[in-house]
Design a protein around this motif. Structure first.
Motif, PDB file in Angstrom:
ATOM      1  N   LYS A 258       0.787  -1.232   0.000  1.00  0.00           N
ATOM      2  CA  LYS A 258       0.000   0.000   0.000  1.00  0.00           C
ATOM      3  C   LYS A 258       0.823   1.290   0.000  1.00  0.00           C
ATOM      4  N   ALA A 259       2.129   1.229   0.114  1.00  0.00           N
ATOM      5  CA  ALA A 259       2.922   2.455   0.244  1.00  0.00           C
ATOM      6  C   ALA A 259       2.677   3.406  -0.926  1.00  0.00           C
ATOM      7  N   ASP A 260       2.684   2.890  -2.136  1.00  0.00           N
ATOM      8  CA  ASP A 260       2.468   3.756  -3.305  1.00  0.00           C
ATOM      9  C   ASP A 260       1.074   4.364  -3.294  1.00  0.00           C
ATOM     10  N   ASP A 261       0.087   3.563  -2.910  1.00  0.00           N
ATOM     11  CA  ASP A 261      -1.281   4.074  -2.822  1.00  0.00           C
ATOM     12  C   ASP A 261      -1.385   5.160  -1.755  1.00  0.00           C
ATOM     13  N   TYR A 262      -0.701   4.972  -0.643  1.00  0.00           N
ATOM     14  CA  TYR A 262      -0.706   5.998   0.413  1.00  0.00           C
ATOM     15  C   TYR A 262      -0.074   7.305  -0.087  1.00  0.00           C
ATOM     16  N   LEU A 263       0.999   7.192  -0.847  1.00  0.00           N
ATOM     17  CA  LEU A 263       1.625   8.401  -1.390  1.00  0.00           C
ATOM     18  C   LEU A 263       0.679   9.110  -2.362  1.00  0.00           C
ATOM     19  N   ASP A 264      -0.041   8.345  -3.166  1.00  0.00           N
ATOM     20  CA  ASP A 264      -1.031   8.943  -4.060  1.00  0.00           C
ATOM     21  C   ASP A 264      -2.140   9.633  -3.267  1.00  0.00           C
ATOM     22  N   HIS A 265      -2.557   9.001  -2.169  1.00  0.00           N
ATOM     23  CA  HIS A 265      -3.596   9.597  -1.327  1.00  0.00           C
ATOM     24  C   HIS A 265      -3.131  10.945  -0.788  1.00  0.00           C
ATOM     25  N   TYR A 266      -1.897  10.996  -0.292  1.00  0.00           N
ATOM     26  CA  TYR A 266      -1.347  12.254   0.223  1.00  0.00           C
ATOM     27  C   TYR A 266      -1.282  13.318  -0.873  1.00  0.00           C
ATOM     28  N   HIS A 267      -0.832  12.929  -2.059  1.00  0.00           N
ATOM     29  CA  HIS A 267      -0.700  13.882  -3.158  1.00  0.00           C
ATOM     30  C   HIS A 267      -2.056  14.498  -3.503  1.00  0.00           C
ATOM     31  N   GLY A 268      -3.088  13.686  -3.564  1.00  0.00           N
ATOM     32  CA  GLY A 268      -4.416  14.199  -3.850  1.00  0.00           C
ATOM     33  C   GLY A 268      -4.943  15.095  -2.744  1.00  0.00           C
ATOM     34  N   ALA A 269      -4.709  14.688  -1.494  1.00  0.00           N
ATOM     35  CA  ALA A 269      -5.162  15.499  -0.365  1.00  0.00           C
ATOM     36  C   ALA A 269      -4.421  16.830  -0.316  1.00  0.00           C
ATOM     37  N   LEU A 270      -3.137  16.815  -0.648  1.00  0.00           N
ATOM     38  CA  LEU A 270      -2.359  18.055  -0.672  1.00  0.00           C
ATOM     39  C   LEU A 270      -2.901  19.004  -1.734  1.00  0.00           C
ATOM     40  N   ALA A 271      -3.237  18.492  -2.897  1.00  0.00           N
ATOM     41  CA  ALA A 271      -3.793  19.329  -3.961  1.00  0.00           C
ATOM     42  C   ALA A 271      -5.091  19.989  -3.504  1.00  0.00           C
ATOM     43  N   ALA A 272      -5.940  19.210  -2.847  1.00  0.00           N
ATOM     44  CA  ALA A 272      -7.213  19.758  -2.376  1.00  0.00           C
ATOM     45  C   ALA A 272      -7.001  20.825  -1.315  1.00  0.00           C
ATOM     46  N   ARG A 273      -6.088  20.590  -0.412  1.00  0.00           N
ATOM     47  CA  ARG A 273      -5.842  21.559   0.664  1.00  0.00           C
ATOM     48  C   ARG A 273      -5.156  22.819   0.135  1.00  0.00           C
ATOM     49  N   LEU A 274      -4.263  22.665  -0.832  1.00  0.00           N
ATOM     50  CA  LEU A 274      -3.641  23.854  -1.421  1.00  0.00           C
ATOM     51  C   LEU A 274      -4.682  24.730  -2.112  1.00  0.00           C
ATOM     52  N   ALA A 275      -5.677  24.107  -2.726  1.00  0.00           N
ATOM     53  CA  ALA A 275      -6.748  24.883  -3.360  1.00  0.00           C
ATOM     54  C   ALA A 275      -7.512  25.697  -2.325  1.00  0.00           C
ATOM     55  N   GLU A 276      -7.711  25.135  -1.132  1.00  0.00           N
ATOM     56  CA  GLU A 276      -8.401  25.854  -0.065  1.00  0.00           C
ATOM     57  C   GLU A 276      -7.560  27.014   0.457  1.00  0.00           C
ATOM     58  N   VAL A 277      -6.252  26.803   0.561  1.00  0.00           N
ATOM     59  CA  VAL A 277      -5.367  27.807   1.158  1.00  0.00           C
ATOM     60  C   VAL A 277      -4.982  28.896   0.158  1.00  0.00           C
ATOM     61  N   LYS A 278      -4.634  28.482  -1.079  1.00  0.00           N
ATOM     62  CA  LYS A 278      -4.058  29.413  -2.051  1.00  0.00           C
ATOM     63  C   LYS A 278      -4.997  29.765  -3.201  1.00  0.00           C
ATOM     64  N   GLY A 279      -6.117  29.054  -3.323  1.00  0.00           N
ATOM     65  CA  GLY A 279      -6.990  29.238  -4.464  1.00  0.00           C
ATOM     66  C   GLY A 279      -6.704  28.194  -5.534  1.00  0.00           C
ATOM     67  N   GLN A 280      -7.682  27.914  -6.355  1.00  0.00           N
ATOM     68  CA  GLN A 280      -7.565  26.824  -7.308  1.00  0.00           C
ATOM     69  C   GLN A 280      -6.470  27.062  -8.340  1.00  0.00           C
ATOM     70  N   ALA A 281      -6.354  28.278  -8.861  1.00  0.00           N
ATOM     71  CA  ALA A 281      -5.357  28.531  -9.898  1.00  0.00           C
ATOM     72  C   ALA A 281      -3.941  28.325  -9.373  1.00  0.00           C
ATOM     73  N   ALA A 282      -3.660  28.876  -8.186  1.00  0.00           N
ATOM     74  CA  ALA A 282      -2.323  28.729  -7.602  1.00  0.00           C
ATOM     75  C   ALA A 282      -2.045  27.266  -7.252  1.00  0.00           C
ATOM     76  N   ALA A 283      -3.069  26.555  -6.759  1.00  0.00           N
ATOM     77  CA  ALA A 283      -2.881  25.154  -6.418  1.00  0.00           C
ATOM     78  C   ALA A 283      -2.608  24.321  -7.660  1.00  0.00           C
ATOM     79  N   THR A 284      -3.319  24.594  -8.739  1.00  0.00           N
ATOM     80  CA  THR A 284      -3.104  23.856  -9.990  1.00  0.00           C
ATOM     81  C   THR A 284      -1.683  24.058 -10.492  1.00  0.00           C
ATOM     82  N   GLU A 285      -1.201  25.293 -10.432  1.00  0.00           N
ATOM     83  CA  GLU A 285       0.174  25.584 -10.867  1.00  0.00           C
ATOM     84  C   GLU A 285       1.181  24.866  -9.973  1.00  0.00           C
ATOM     85  N   ALA A 286       0.953  24.912  -8.658  1.00  0.00           N
ATOM     86  CA  ALA A 286       1.886  24.281  -7.725  1.00  0.00           C
ATOM     87  C   ALA A 286       1.944  22.776  -7.930  1.00  0.00           C
TER      88      ALA A 286
END
Length: 341
Positions: A258-286
């Protein structure tokens, strides 16, 4: 021996923070701090005409000592005080994360006093080895924490210039103890350390720095977690927290599948949280820059760095077998590409 700590008058210290008169404060010792540097107490505060309040009191009284280990511990408590005073309130407000709210945080002649809200009221459960749901809850917490500090131009005031308690500059004694079986890791340890603390701010955040199950509490349904013990929070790649979480607190057999799946889970969660903090455009770029392949290179570097520490300090943790096997496989393939990436 350290200085003798005066018995704190909890009622006098706490009364300015409550409108109702405090009738009584009951204290129960939960544990001693590492190396005899103080103690943690649970406080039950009875208010007049109001429900009781549960708090945690962490009393830090450093030993009279010298040397890099002592200096590392003292710096860690100074960092924790600055975290609670300067950063925790804004972090909680912006993210809703399970983090202790500071009630009293102050320096004393003998050290520091921390009086914090008791997370166990909302997060009553704790575990040693984390199951699948608990791992994902911890990764969700980390994603929100890392997003809040993502790519800030400078280290937030008072936090560690290098996050984590095992970074190489303060672990040269352990480095000297690395045996022949890890000589190939020892040979590249300085290069890995230099790569992890690059001056380039891209992808940098603040990590928790001691992200293990002993510092986590969970909601009754296991879907949410809270974290405490912010002594080593500071600048680094976020996946450094994940490497340590896996090695210390997740079963090796689970990580194999499951390690790879867990890393994918984190990556997706980070994208969602960055959108909340920085806005969708900045999160998409990041996140276009922080592609999964980039994240995995950083993770492998962080894992090698943590195994370097364990190789000199001692191997431990429910995911230790998996971590050491992965580290050996990475070393067998060579780390040059990781160092360039």
């Amino acid at each position: 021996m350290g200085p003798t700590a005066a018995v704190l008058d909890w009622k006098t210290v706490l009364q300015p923070h409550y409108l109702q008169p405090i009738l009584s404060v009951q204290a129960k010792k939960l544990q001693s701090l590492w190396a005899g540097y103080g103690a943690v107490n649970a406080l039950k505060v009875q208010l007049e005409g109001a429900p009781g309040v549960q708090l945690i009191a962490k009393s830090v009284h450093p030993q009279r000592a010298s040397g890099i280990s002592h200096e590392r511990k003292v710096a860690s408590y100074r960092c924790e005080a600055d975290f609670y005073k300067q950063h925790a309130p804004g972090l909680i407000e912006a993210t809703g994360l399970g983090v202790p709210r500071p009630v009293v945080v102050e320096s004393t002649p003998n050290g520091w006093e921390f009086i914090l809200t008791d997370l166990s009221v909302e997060f009553p459960d704790s575990y040693g080895c984390l199951d699948d749901q608990q791992v994902r809850a911890a990764l969700d917490w980390l994603a929100a924490y890392h997003a809040y500090f993502w790519e800030r131009p400078a280290v937030p005031a008072g936090l560690q210039e290098q996050g984590s308690y095992w970074y190489l500059d303060t672990r040269r004694d352990e480095f000297a103890q690395i045996g022949r079986s890890w000589s190939d890791l020892k040979a590249v340890a300085d290069k890995i350390d230099a790569r992890l603390k690059t001056s380039n701010n891209e992808f940098m955040t603040c990590i928790h720095g001691d992200m293990k199950s002993e510092n986590l509490l969970f909601s009754s349904d296991g879907r949410r977690c809270a974290a405490y013990d912010f002594q080593y929070t500071g600048r680094s790649y976020g996946v450094r927290d994940i490497a340590y979480l896996f090695a210390s607190s997740v079963d090796s057999s689970d990580l194999e599948s499951k390690a790879d799946d867990y890393l994918d889970h984190y990556h997706g969660a980070l994208a969602a949280r960055l959108a909340e903090v920085k806005g969708q455009a900045a999160a998409t770029e990041a996140m276009a820059r922080y592609a999964p392949a980039v994240m995995r290179r950083h993770f492998d570097l962080a894992l090698l760095d943590y195994v370097r520490f364990m190789a000199g300090w001692g191997l431990w943790g429910s995911g230790c077998d998996w971590a050491t096997r992965r580290a050996k496989a990475l070393l067998g393939r060579g780390v040059e590409q990781l160092l360039r990436g």
